[in-house]
Design an enzyme around this catalytic site. Structure first.
Site, PDB file in Angstrom:
ATOM      1  N   LYS A  14       6.586 -18.661  43.092  1.00  0.00           N
ATOM      2  CA  LYS A  14       6.176 -18.081  41.934  1.00  0.00           C
ATOM      3  C   LYS A  14       7.496 -18.274  41.198  1.00  0.00           C
ATOM      4  CE  LYS A  14       5.749 -13.682  44.096  1.00  0.00           C
ATOM      5  NZ  LYS A  14       6.647 -13.950  45.538  1.00  0.00           N
ATOM      6  N   ARG A  89       3.878  -5.650  42.166  1.00  0.00           N
ATOM      7  CA  ARG A  89       4.083  -5.078  44.148  1.00  0.00           C
ATOM      8  C   ARG A  89       3.107  -4.331  44.736  1.00  0.00           C
ATOM      9  NH1 ARG A  89       8.243  -8.901  44.334  1.00  0.00           N
ATOM     10  NH2 ARG A  89       8.279  -9.921  45.780  1.00  0.00           N
ATOM     11  N   ARG A 128      16.309 -21.830  51.208  1.00  0.00           N
ATOM     12  CA  ARG A 128      16.796 -21.338  50.275  1.00  0.00           C
ATOM     13  C   ARG A 128      18.221 -19.997  50.626  1.00  0.00           C
ATOM     14  NH1 ARG A 128      13.538 -18.006  45.893  1.00  0.00           N
ATOM     15  NH2 ARG A 128      13.369 -16.435  47.848  1.00  0.00           N
ATOM     16  N   ARG A 134      21.209 -15.663  48.511  1.00  0.00           N
ATOM     17  CA  ARG A 134      20.139 -14.060  48.558  1.00  0.00           C
ATOM     18  C   ARG A 134      20.427 -13.728  50.143  1.00  0.00           C
ATOM     19  NH1 ARG A 134      15.005 -14.851  45.690  1.00  0.00           N
ATOM     20  NH2 ARG A 134      14.395 -13.476  47.134  1.00  0.00           N
ATOM     21  N   ARG A 146       9.701  -8.627  55.096  1.00  0.00           N
ATOM     22  CA  ARG A 146       9.179  -8.447  53.483  1.00  0.00           C
ATOM     23  C   ARG A 146       7.616  -9.030  53.415  1.00  0.00           C
ATOM     24  NH1 ARG A 146      13.590 -12.630  51.948  1.00  0.00           N
ATOM     25  NH2 ARG A 146      12.614 -12.719  49.519  1.00  0.00           N
TER      26      ARG A 146
HETATM   27  P1  B4P Z   1       9.860 -18.751  45.110  1.00  0.00           P
HETATM   28  O1  B4P Z   1       8.315 -18.862  45.884  1.00  0.00           O
HETATM   29  O2  B4P Z   1       9.765 -19.138  43.677  1.00  0.00           O
HETATM   30  O3  B4P Z   1      10.408 -17.814  45.504  1.00  0.00           O
HETATM   31  P2  B4P Z   1      10.042 -16.332  45.094  1.00  0.00           P
HETATM   32  O4  B4P Z   1       8.187 -16.394  45.358  1.00  0.00           O
HETATM   33  O5  B4P Z   1       9.524 -15.729  43.736  1.00  0.00           O
HETATM   34  O6  B4P Z   1      10.513 -14.784  45.402  1.00  0.00           O
HETATM   35  P3  B4P Z   1      10.676 -13.925  46.141  1.00  0.00           P
HETATM   36  O7  B4P Z   1       8.722 -13.522  46.490  1.00  0.00           O
HETATM   37  O8  B4P Z   1      11.677 -13.696  47.202  1.00  0.00           O
HETATM   38  O9  B4P Z   1      11.566 -13.066  45.916  1.00  0.00           O
HETATM   39  P4  B4P Z   1      11.605 -11.670  44.539  1.00  0.00           P
HETATM   40  O10 B4P Z   1      12.979 -12.052  43.871  1.00  0.00           O
HETATM   41  O11 B4P Z   1      10.508 -11.365  43.361  1.00  0.00           O
HETATM   42  O12 B4P Z   1      11.106 -19.780  46.441  1.00  0.00           O
HETATM   43  C1  B4P Z   1      10.826 -19.332  47.627  1.00  0.00           C
HETATM   44  C2  B4P Z   1      11.714 -20.827  47.867  1.00  0.00           C
HETATM   45  O13 B4P Z   1      10.054 -21.793  48.161  1.00  0.00           O
HETATM   46  C3  B4P Z   1      12.385 -21.945  46.961  1.00  0.00           C
HETATM   47  O14 B4P Z   1      13.342 -22.429  47.786  1.00  0.00           O
HETATM   48  C4  B4P Z   1      11.722 -22.751  46.511  1.00  0.00           C
HETATM   49  O15 B4P Z   1      12.773 -24.003  46.251  1.00  0.00           O
HETATM   50  C5  B4P Z   1      11.068 -23.075  47.567  1.00  0.00           C
HETATM   51  N1  B4P Z   1       9.642 -23.583  46.795  1.00  0.00           N
HETATM   52  C6  B4P Z   1       8.863 -23.247  46.095  1.00  0.00           C
HETATM   53  N2  B4P Z   1       7.321 -23.722  45.323  1.00  0.00           N
HETATM   54  C7  B4P Z   1       7.322 -25.241  47.390  1.00  0.00           C
HETATM   55  C8  B4P Z   1       6.842 -25.958  47.440  1.00  0.00           C
HETATM   56  N3  B4P Z   1       5.493 -26.431  46.637  1.00  0.00           N
HETATM   57  N4  B4P Z   1       7.239 -26.714  47.860  1.00  0.00           N
HETATM   58  C9  B4P Z   1       8.063 -26.567  49.220  1.00  0.00           C
HETATM   59  N5  B4P Z   1       9.241 -26.091  48.784  1.00  0.00           N
HETATM   60  C10 B4P Z   1       9.096 -25.204  47.836  1.00  0.00           C
HETATM   61  O16 B4P Z   1      11.896 -10.062  44.956  1.00  0.00           O
HETATM   62  C11 B4P Z   1      13.160 -10.405  45.906  1.00  0.00           C
HETATM   63  C12 B4P Z   1      12.814  -8.691  46.337  1.00  0.00           C
HETATM   64  O17 B4P Z   1      12.966  -7.898  45.218  1.00  0.00           O
HETATM   65  C13 B4P Z   1      11.686  -7.641  46.940  1.00  0.00           C
HETATM   66  O18 B4P Z   1      11.697  -8.160  48.454  1.00  0.00           O
HETATM   67  C14 B4P Z   1      12.008  -6.309  46.905  1.00  0.00           C
HETATM   68  O19 B4P Z   1      12.599  -5.666  47.173  1.00  0.00           O
HETATM   69  C15 B4P Z   1      12.668  -6.857  45.373  1.00  0.00           C
HETATM   70  N6  B4P Z   1      11.316  -6.487  43.754  1.00  0.00           N
HETATM   71  C16 B4P Z   1      10.973  -7.203  43.375  1.00  0.00           C
HETATM   72  N7  B4P Z   1       9.921  -6.777  42.272  1.00  0.00           N
HETATM   73  C17 B4P Z   1       9.623  -5.863  43.187  1.00  0.00           C
HETATM   74  C18 B4P Z   1       8.730  -4.743  42.946  1.00  0.00           C
HETATM   75  N8  B4P Z   1       8.397  -5.159  41.358  1.00  0.00           N
HETATM   76  N9  B4P Z   1       8.819  -3.470  43.470  1.00  0.00           N
HETATM   77  C19 B4P Z   1       9.498  -3.233  44.769  1.00  0.00           C
HETATM   78  N10 B4P Z   1      10.541  -3.988  44.970  1.00  0.00           N
HETATM   79  C20 B4P Z   1      10.971  -5.389  43.770  1.00  0.00           C
END
Ligand code: B4P
Length: 192
Positions: A14, A89, A128, A134, A146
């Site tokens: 994302k 979420r 990551r 993180r 998670r």
């Molecule tokens: P991403 O996949 O980009 O990470 P994300 O989904 O945005 O992260 P996440 O869901 O963990 O975190 P968030 O900040 O929303 O990247 C992951 C890795 O994959 C990276 O290293 C990237 O380089 C790699 N990658 C990406 N695409 C790739 C591909 N095609 N091939 C190979 N590798 C690839 O949430 C973190 C925490 O915040 C939650 O657990 C919660 O506690 C809190 N939170 C956030 N939003 C909330 C909400 N709305 N309500 C309640 N709590 C919330």
């Protein structure tokens, strides 16, 4: 105004795809994860509370996250549109978002859901975690927690948008560029 939700489990890409999409479509990026991490970095009372919850792999309470989003919408009244990343979420967050957007006489245009299998997600997040600093990415136990929270609380949000005929699943494995191209195809069709 065109508003988009990027949906998917932790590590599905994302944040990665959002960075390219906001550039191409000139959208304001609202990542609740990034906003919460900024509160943590600034050691605000909200950040101190959120850190404990995030490190345990749990969701921050709905009212806190909805308040943050409401604030950001207010600060960006001249936006072309918003990209919601990691929000909503829970069903409660989805209902609150519909109401907030309705007050602004707009709505969600499309929800793009990145599909990635769980072993690949664990691999990406642990990778990551080696460099991102993180703390929620370093323990496989927290990562699995998670996923459990995602399956229980977040997955039902898909139904909310399926009922509104706005939900589109996209393969989230493969090259970042190919995934980006597929996301753009769907957005271009939705905008027309
Ligand atoms: P991403 O996949 O980009 O990470 P994300 O989904 O945005 O992260 P996440 O869901 O963990 O975190 P968030 O900040 O929303 O990247 C992951 C890795 O994959 C990276 O290293 C990237 O380089 C790699 N990658 C990406 N695409 C790739 C591909 N095609 N091939 C190979 N590798 C690839 O949430 C973190 C925490 O915040 C939650 O657990 C919660 O506690 C809190 N939170 C956030 N939003 C909330 C909400 N709305 N309500 C309640 N709590 C919330």
């Amino acid at each position: 105004m065109f508003n988009l939700v990027l949906f998917g489990p932790p590590g599905s890409g994302k944040g990665t795809q959002a960075a390219n999409l906001i550039e191409k479509y000139k959208l304001v990026h609202l990542s609740t994860g990034d906003l919460l991490r900024s509160e943590i970095a600034n050691k605000t009372p909200l950040g101190l509370e959120a850190k404990k919850i995030m490190d345990a792999g749990q969701l921050v309470p709905d009212e806190v996250v909805i308040g943050i989003i409401d604030n950001c919408l207010e600060k960006n009244t001249d936006a072309n549109g918003f990209l919601f990343d990691g929000f909503p979420r829970t069903i409660q967050q989805a209902i609150a978002l519909d109401k907030l957007l309705e007050l602004k006489k707009t709505e969600i245009g499309i929800v793009l859901a990145l599909q990635v299998n769980e072993d690949e997600l664990v691999r990406r997040l642990l990778e990551r975690g080696k460099t991102s600093g993180r703390s929620d990415d370093t323990s496989e136990e927290v990562i699995r927690k998670r996923f459990a929270v995602y399956n229980n609380d977040t997955q039902p949000v898909a139904q909310h948008y399926l009922a509104q005929e706005k939900f589109k699943a996209i393969a989230g494995e493969g090259s970042i560029d190919d995934i980006f191209a597929n996301l753009c195809k769907e957005i271009d069709t939705a905008i027309l």
